[in-house]
Design an enzyme around this catalytic site. Structure first.
Site, PDB file in Angstrom:
ATOM      1  N   GLU A  62      23.463  87.746 -73.759  1.00 41.52           N
ATOM      2  CA  GLU A  62      23.315  88.687 -72.653  1.00 41.52           C
ATOM      3  C   GLU A  62      23.805  90.081 -73.042  1.00 41.52           C
ATOM      4  O   GLU A  62      24.697  90.656 -72.412  1.00 41.52           O
ATOM      5  CB  GLU A  62      24.057  88.174 -71.418  1.00 41.52           C
ATOM      6  CG  GLU A  62      23.499  86.877 -70.873  1.00 41.52           C
ATOM      7  CD  GLU A  62      24.186  86.397 -69.616  1.00 41.52           C
ATOM      8  OE1 GLU A  62      23.599  85.601 -68.863  1.00 41.52           O
ATOM      9  OE2 GLU A  62      25.348  86.827 -69.363  1.00 41.52           O
ATOM     10  N   GLU A 116      19.390  79.865 -69.719  1.00 38.44           N
ATOM     11  CA  GLU A 116      20.420  79.528 -68.732  1.00 38.44           C
ATOM     12  C   GLU A 116      19.816  79.571 -67.332  1.00 38.44           C
ATOM     13  O   GLU A 116      19.054  80.483 -67.002  1.00 38.44           O
ATOM     14  CB  GLU A 116      21.586  80.521 -68.746  1.00 38.44           C
ATOM     15  CG  GLU A 116      22.472  80.501 -69.955  1.00 38.44           C
ATOM     16  CD  GLU A 116      23.637  81.481 -69.806  1.00 38.44           C
ATOM     17  OE1 GLU A 116      23.992  81.824 -68.657  1.00 38.44           O
ATOM     18  OE2 GLU A 116      24.163  81.920 -70.839  1.00 38.44           O
TER      19      GLU A 116
END
Length: 710
Positions: free
Chosen positions: A161, A320
């Site tokens: 991320e 995710e």
């Protein structure tokens, strides 16, 4: 236009290497050694076939500077691999060890107020720090050297991320890098002064050494929006450069395994310009967390529609998502019965070939201890884990049916998304600070669904010439080149729908003159055949003033109305402002929605904001032609048929490369049972569905998947 890296998909440890990937982040370093046995046993029970490993394990791999310990990681990878579980191995650089910060506090980011961002969370480092990059790349090379020949490591997971905590850095390293970036972009200081409009407020710079970052300037001072937009671009590019440096360091040693990094695309966040990032990965992956409330499924589908475009229609990876509630939102709602399965298969319906969660085992300590996981605090005897096992069986069924590798069929309409317009709508110098380009994309996407239609979401920078219709919702920033592409699309026979706040500025945040929308030196305005002089902005802050205005076609606008003062002779007014509120604002009978033939196509102007329900009504009012626009011809020339146009059903199709097999997905968008008839093929999954003699009834959170030979 840029070129993507060649598509490469990570293999599983199955005999063929194929199948839908299923698993999640695995953090065995948080647990005692004996937990590994139970984890592998339960992973087998759930059908897990891949895990992402070592994402936050730098301090475990290098506990003190220069002392690398791979034995524990070797043991975990070997145990997983022998159990048939592939490893997506991280570069482990997302969270640096505290010893690095103690030795080199100069790598810490600086916020816009000049405060050092302290260590202790994730990504507490400057993307432009040469010191941090040296340590990070050394770790990448050691990992690559150690695991380059490991058969159980099938993919590389770079960082995690990117930009979550260091998207904006105002350090001296960032300042030096920004000056270099600006010089590379503009070439001369005169070009930068022109682009930034520095004649305003005495901001002229004499050399690139005088260029500043948009740091805090005190009080309610407004940042130069042109400078701010370039700073947004710079921050994106600096993190992308860091990702590429990590990837290249590993690829030089281990070139045979595919690379990815997890994007953060949901309609509550789209941190980077992922249209650029997607060029630099071998397969696209995303972290998506559902939006609470009634938009749950629609928001997921809208985000996934953008992901499918970023993947150029190839399968992509859900790296995710959550089995139930997270712990980082103001309101952390859990998932209802069936939503764990429904959400996961909805991602598959939108083109995903990998369904993974954060994380495998729910943490017992730390910042994410209350974030749901595949194996919850309650253990294996729990609703969540039983749901995970149920999902594993469903994904195995789809793998066995040959779904993996099939591609999502395009719609006929492309809703255009621009990260730069999203950044621009955050400026505090606009007529309204309530604009949100990404949310407007979501509302148009939902409007199409509410009208019983489908649309794709496509980056503005990509090739969308194969569509029949394009929509520009609050695409605030359009360059001359962008506008020319749009006009050429209409001339060639396409339909263009331009929203109320599209094309107000160019790529430098300069206003197009001569009336609104002025982008393309007036070409956008000329294509539409309208000219607006002012914006009428509504809001509850204006006490005693009308807070909404009606349109003559029964729709309502609540934020922004363009005061269109002239229309071309061949422009048709489809709706105008009407009623008492319109009269009060001196807008009565002023055109609000118009249509004009342009070349062989049509240019439609929606000169005011509409909510998703009004958008749906507008699309329906435009007539049956939208049924044609909702279906994209396949390569074989056949137009796909959609048995239902019931707006309560989201219907997608995935098709094999040779066109011989199709998979139809039907998802219930409502909280009430919905009947679906005329199903093609043989149902292979009927989750929360009831069969009858005419078809199926889909209950709340239901999904029906059918396979057919073509």
């Amino acid at each position: 236009m840029t070129t993507h890296r060649a598509f490469r998909w990570p293999s599983l440890l199955t005999e063929s290497g194929r199948g839908i990937a299923f698993g999640g982040d695995y953090n065995p370093d948080q647990w005692p050694e004996e937990t590994l046995d139970e984890d592998i046993r339960l992973m087998g029970e759930a059908g897990v076939n891949v895990v992402s490993l070592a994402i936050f394990s730098w301090d475990k791999i290098e506990p003190v500077e220069g002392a690398f310990t791979f034995e524990w990681l070797d043991h975990v990878i070997d145990r997983l691999g022998r159990a048939g579980i592939a490893v997506d191995l991280a570069s482990a650089t997302a969270a640096a060890p505290l010893w690095l910060y103690e030795s080199h506090p100069e790598v810490l980011p600086v916020d816009r107020y000049g405060h050092t961002v302290n260590a202790g969370s994730r990504q507490s480092w400057q993307p432009t720090s040469p010191v941090f990059k040296e340590y990070a790349l050394r770790l990448c090379r050691r990992l690559a050297e150690h695991y380059k020949d490991n058969p159980y490591v099938t993919a590389w997971h770079m960082g995690n991320e990117y930009g979550w905590n260091n998207r904006y850095d105002y350090s001296d390293n960032a300042l030096a890098a920004f000056r270099t970036w600006c010089e590379a972009k503009y070439g001369t200081i005169d070009a930068l002064n022109e682009a930034w409009g520095t004649a305003f407020w005495s901001q002229h710079v004499n050399s690139f050494d005088e260029v500043l970052l948009p740091r805090h300037m005190g009080g309610d001072a407004m940042v130069n929006p042109s400078q701010q937009l370039d700073y947004e671009r710079f921050g994106n590019d600096m993190l992308l450069d860091f990702y590429k440096a990590e990837r290249d360091a590993i690829e030089q040693i281990c070139p045979d395994k595919p690379f990815t990094t997890n994007f953060m695309v949901s309609t509550d966040q789209c941190v980077m310009n992922y249209a650029k990032w997607a060029d630099e990965v071998d397969f696209v992956s995303n972290d998506h967390y559902f939006h609470e409330g009634e938009s749950h499924l629609d928001e997921l589908a809208c985000s996934d529609a953008l992901m499918d475009s970023l993947a150029l229609g190839k399968p992509w990876y859900v790296m995710e998502h959550s089995t139930s509630a997270v712990q980082w939102k103001p309101l952390n709602t859990r998932k209802r019965a069936g939503e764990l399965m429904r959400d996961s298969l909805a991602h598959v319906a939108m083109g995903a070939d990998a369904i993974c969660f954060f994380q495998w085992r729910q943490s017992k300590s730390g910042a994410e201890a209350f974030h749901s996981a595949m194996l919850p605090h309650a253990g294996a005897d729990s609703k969540v884990f039983r749901g995970v096992c149920e999902l594993g069986k469903a994904l195995k069924t789809l793998s066995d049916a040959g779904l993996q590798g099939t591609e999502l069929e395009r719609a006929g309409t492309a809703i255009l998304f621009s990260a730069e317009s999203e950044w621009a709508t955050r400026s505090e110098t606009l007529p309204s600070m309530k604009l949100n380009h990404w949310h407007d994309v979501r509302d148009w996407y939902r409007g199409f669904l509410d009208a019983g239609l489908r649309a794709d979401v496509v980056p503005l920078a990509y090739d969308w010439t194969g569509y029949k219709t394009i929509v520009l919702p609050t695409v605030l920033s359009l360059s001359d080149e962008d506008v020319l592409r749009i006009a050429d699309f209409a001339k060639a026979g396409g339909t263009v729908i331009v929203g109320y706040a599209a094309g107000l500025i160019d790529e430098h945040f300069h206003i197009g003159l001569g009336g609104y929308p002025g982008a393309g030196n007036g070409l956008l305005r000329d294509m539409l055949g309208i000219r607006s002089e002012e914006f009428n902005i509504l809001g509850e802050e204006a006490e005693g003033e009308p807070s909404e205005i009606s349109l003559s076609n029964g729709l309502t606008t609540r934020l922004w109305q363009n005061d269109v003062t002239s229309v071309a002779a061949d422009t048709t007014v489809l709706a105008s402002y009407a009623g008492e509120s319109a009269a009060d604002w001196e807008l009565e009978r002023t055109p609000a929605i118009t249509s004009r033939p342009y070349g062989n196509g049509t240019a439609i102007y929606v000169g005011c904001d509409l909510n998703r329900h009004d958008i749906a009504q507008l699309l329906k009012a435009l007539g049956s032609r939208w049924q044609e626009l909702s279906a994209q011809p396949t390569e074989s020339g056949q137009t796909p048929t959609y048995p239902t146009t019931d707006p309560r059903i989201l219907h997608t199709i995935r098709r094999s490369a040779d066109g011989s097999t199709r998979f139809d997905f039907y998802l219930n968008r409502s909280n009430q049972p919905v009947a679906v008839n005329g199903i093609e093929g043989e149902p292979i999954i009927a989750y929360r569905c009831e069969a009858d003699t005419t078809g199926y009834t889909l209950n709340r959170n239901a999904i029906l998947i059918a396979k057919a030979s073509c």
